[in-house]
Design a protein around this motif. Structure first.
Motif, short mmCIF file in Angstrom:
data_model
loop_
_atom_site.label_atom_id
_atom_site.label_comp_id
_atom_site.label_asym_id
_atom_site.label_seq_id
_atom_site.Cartn_x
_atom_site.Cartn_y
_atom_site.Cartn_z
N GLY A 190 0.86 -1.35 0.05
CA GLY A 190 0.15 -0.07 -0.03
C GLY A 190 0.85 1.23 -0.12
O GLY A 190 0.38 2.57 0.52
N LEU A 191 2.08 1.19 -0.38
CA LEU A 191 2.88 2.72 -0.62
C LEU A 191 2.50 3.16 -1.82
O LEU A 191 2.26 2.77 -2.83
CB LEU A 191 4.40 1.66 -0.75
CG LEU A 191 5.58 2.60 -0.33
CD1 LEU A 191 5.52 3.18 0.84
CD2 LEU A 191 6.84 1.98 -0.88
N SER A 192 2.62 4.49 -1.60
CA SER A 192 2.36 5.35 -2.64
C SER A 192 3.59 5.82 -3.48
O SER A 192 4.58 5.40 -2.86
CB SER A 192 1.87 6.70 -2.28
OG SER A 192 2.74 7.37 -1.51
N GLN A 193 3.18 6.35 -4.75
CA GLN A 193 4.49 6.64 -5.65
C GLN A 193 5.41 7.82 -4.82
O GLN A 193 6.70 7.61 -4.91
CB GLN A 193 4.25 7.04 -6.95
CG GLN A 193 3.68 6.03 -7.82
CD GLN A 193 3.17 6.59 -9.13
OE1 GLN A 193 2.94 7.73 -9.32
NE2 GLN A 193 3.07 5.51 -10.03
N GLN A 194 4.70 8.73 -3.93
CA GLN A 194 5.35 9.80 -3.28
C GLN A 194 6.19 9.23 -2.32
O GLN A 194 7.46 9.64 -2.16
CB GLN A 194 4.34 10.90 -2.97
CG GLN A 194 4.89 12.12 -2.20
CD GLN A 194 5.24 12.74 -2.94
OE1 GLN A 194 4.85 13.11 -4.27
NE2 GLN A 194 6.64 13.46 -2.81
N ALA A 195 5.70 8.13 -1.58
CA ALA A 195 6.53 7.70 -0.38
C ALA A 195 7.60 6.83 -0.94
O ALA A 195 8.57 7.02 -0.40
CB ALA A 195 5.51 7.01 0.46
N LEU A 196 7.40 6.11 -2.10
CA LEU A 196 8.50 5.49 -2.50
C LEU A 196 9.60 6.35 -3.07
O LEU A 196 10.89 6.20 -2.81
CB LEU A 196 8.07 4.41 -3.65
CG LEU A 196 9.47 3.32 -4.05
CD1 LEU A 196 10.06 2.58 -3.05
CD2 LEU A 196 8.62 2.64 -5.38
N GLY A 197 9.03 7.31 -3.88
CA GLY A 197 10.28 8.24 -4.43
C GLY A 197 10.94 9.03 -3.13
O GLY A 197 12.33 9.08 -3.17
N ALA A 198 10.21 9.30 -2.31
CA ALA A 198 11.01 9.96 -1.01
C ALA A 198 12.05 8.96 -0.25
O ALA A 198 13.10 9.47 -0.09
CB ALA A 198 10.01 10.49 0.04
N ALA A 199 11.54 7.68 -0.10
CA ALA A 199 12.58 6.81 0.33
C ALA A 199 13.77 6.52 -0.47
O ALA A 199 14.79 6.25 -0.05
CB ALA A 199 11.89 5.39 0.63
#
Length: 94
Positions: free
Chosen positions: A52-61
């Motif tokens: 359930g990870l968003s693209q925004q959260a993955l990009g930040a990580a």
């Protein structure tokens, strides 16, 4: 026109170190002296969406933008080697 797939790439009568990986189907065209490989499948969207990870959260990580994650998922951008390694490590695939 591509030739039919072969089990191992042969150069000068010697088999290659090709281990039969199902993700890399090898063909060899001796007339043109080129090897053709089946493109790799992109699993980033499936890996990201499962928890359930968003693209925004993955990009930040990963230290990239949401647009970069989207472009990778859509096969419009091939990540650099360092970014590909960060993606693999993030998902525990190394």
């Amino acid at each position: 026109m591509r030739p039919a797939p072969v089990a191992a790439l042969k150069v000068a009568g010697q088999p290659s170190e090709y281990d039969g990986d199902l993700n890399a189907q090898v063909t060899f065209d001796s007339w043109r002296c080129k090897a053709y490989f089946t493109p790799m499948r992109n699993e980033v969207r499936r890996l990201r969406a499962a928890p359930g990870l968003s693209q925004q959260a993955l990009g930040a990580a990963l230290g990239v933008s949401r647009q970069t994650v989207n472009a990778i998922e859509q096969d419009r951008y091939d990540p650099s080697l360092p970014l590909a390694i960060r993606i693999a490590r993030y998902f525990g695939l190394t």
